[in-house]
Design a protein around this motif. Sequence first.
Motif, PDB file in Angstrom:
ATOM      1  N   GLY A 168       7.181  -1.310  10.122  1.00 37.04           N
ATOM      2  CA  GLY A 168       8.267  -1.310   9.158  1.00 37.04           C
ATOM      3  C   GLY A 168       8.331   0.033   8.469  1.00 37.04           C
ATOM      4  N   VAL A 169       9.502   0.374   7.975  1.00 32.21           N
ATOM      5  CA  VAL A 169       9.655   1.661   7.287  1.00 32.21           C
ATOM      6  C   VAL A 169       8.886   1.625   5.968  1.00 32.21           C
ATOM      7  N   ASN A 170       8.679   2.783   5.359  1.00 32.80           N
ATOM      8  CA  ASN A 170       7.991   2.857   4.071  1.00 32.80           C
ATOM      9  C   ASN A 170       8.677   1.963   3.041  1.00 32.80           C
ATOM     10  N   GLY A 171       7.864   1.159   2.361  1.00 29.38           N
ATOM     11  CA  GLY A 171       8.409   0.278   1.336  1.00 29.38           C
ATOM     12  C   GLY A 171       8.915  -1.048   1.851  1.00 29.38           C
ATOM     13  N   ALA A 172       8.778  -1.303   3.149  1.00 29.80           N
ATOM     14  CA  ALA A 172       9.283  -2.565   3.704  1.00 29.80           C
ATOM     15  C   ALA A 172       8.470  -3.764   3.226  1.00 29.80           C
ATOM     16  N   GLY A 173       7.183  -3.545   2.908  1.00 28.00           N
ATOM     17  CA  GLY A 173       6.352  -4.647   2.429  1.00 28.00           C
ATOM     18  C   GLY A 173       5.237  -5.038   3.386  1.00 28.00           C
ATOM     19  N   LYS A 174       4.827  -4.115   4.250  1.00 25.12           N
ATOM     20  CA  LYS A 174       3.802  -4.430   5.255  1.00 25.12           C
ATOM     21  C   LYS A 174       2.453  -4.746   4.603  1.00 25.12           C
ATOM     22  N   SER A 175       2.044  -3.906   3.661  1.00 27.16           N
ATOM     23  CA  SER A 175       0.757  -4.135   2.999  1.00 27.16           C
ATOM     24  C   SER A 175       0.780  -5.424   2.188  1.00 27.16           C
ATOM     25  N   THR A 176       1.911  -5.704   1.540  1.00 32.67           N
ATOM     26  CA  THR A 176       2.053  -6.964   0.803  1.00 32.67           C
ATOM     27  C   THR A 176       1.933  -8.149   1.746  1.00 32.67           C
ATOM     28  N   THR A 177       2.551  -8.042   2.917  1.00 31.10           N
ATOM     29  CA  THR A 177       2.471  -9.127   3.902  1.00 31.10           C
ATOM     30  C   THR A 177       1.032  -9.364   4.332  1.00 31.10           C
ATOM     31  N   LEU A 178       0.271  -8.286   4.550  1.00 32.53           N
ATOM     32  CA  LEU A 178      -1.147  -8.450   4.896  1.00 32.53           C
ATOM     33  C   LEU A 178      -1.911  -9.145   3.775  1.00 32.53           C
ATOM     34  N   ARG A 179      -1.627  -8.770   2.539  1.00 35.05           N
ATOM     35  CA  ARG A 179      -2.330  -9.405   1.415  1.00 35.05           C
ATOM     36  C   ARG A 179      -1.967 -10.882   1.315  1.00 35.05           C
ATOM     37  N   LEU A 180      -0.732 -11.223   1.621  1.00 36.31           N
ATOM     38  CA  LEU A 180      -0.327 -12.631   1.633  1.00 36.31           C
ATOM     39  C   LEU A 180      -1.069 -13.396   2.719  1.00 36.31           C
ATOM     40  N   ILE A 181      -1.174 -12.798   3.899  1.00 38.88           N
ATOM     41  CA  ILE A 181      -1.890 -13.449   4.998  1.00 38.88           C
ATOM     42  C   ILE A 181      -3.363 -13.615   4.644  1.00 38.88           C
ATOM     43  N   ALA A 182      -3.922 -12.605   3.976  1.00 31.71           N
ATOM     44  CA  ALA A 182      -5.333 -12.660   3.581  1.00 31.71           C
ATOM     45  C   ALA A 182      -5.576 -13.677   2.473  1.00 31.71           C
ATOM     46  N   GLY A 183      -4.553 -13.933   1.663  1.00 30.56           N
ATOM     47  CA  GLY A 183      -4.712 -14.824   0.528  1.00 30.56           C
ATOM     48  C   GLY A 183      -5.071 -14.104  -0.755  1.00 30.56           C
TER      49      GLY A 183
END
Length: 217
Positions: free
Chosen positions: A38-53
């Motif tokens: 995803g482009v910068n700011g798309a929310g990739k790191s947030t998505t990983l944190r959601l998956i991690a809990g």
Amino acid sequence: MIQLDSVFKFYKTPQHMKVVLDNVSAVFETGWSYGLLGVNGAGKSTTLRLIAGTELPNAGHIRRNVRVSWPLGFGGSFHPQVSGRDNLKFVARIYGEDVRRVVRFVEDFSELGDYLDAPVLTYSSGMIARLAFGLSMAIEFDCYLVDEITGVGDMRFQRRCEDAFAARREKADLIVVSHSMATIKSYCRRGAVLVDGHLMQFDNVDKAIEVYNRLNR
């Protein structure tokens, strides 16, 4: 298997609301490694944190029937006032691991020496990364979440990290965020592209990279 069921995640700022996942339903199947693009700011790191809990969605559910890591190298959960050693003991107990084994592994792997008994707030960013990566390798997971693999320490230590991670990859799946398409192609066989709150999944990582490249022009 990791399943996202109608997951909605947003952040509010005084100016606007940023939607990261807009009622997303998706499945990350066991036995496959995925590149999350995803482009910068798309929310990739947030998505990983959601998956991690480590973060919760505003709505919807995330179900995991495999043991999922925190984002690899993530040191944000270390208590700064507590020593590295005591932080390791705390995390080991949370995951039901043999505390002495985990501490011995990280003590040897991180090469922090006497600093392991010093408060984490006295650590440099590189020392925190060593502690966090060592802990990530000390506990075995079915799926590792990887957010931008970066080199830690000198060339010799980086090689140790690569060797340890390669050993884990032989028995575990990955969900990888990286701006390096070479890294994505090396580690992943499937892909997902996050754009405007929607997650498009592809059975072929090359197709995911093609879509990402079109979005990133």
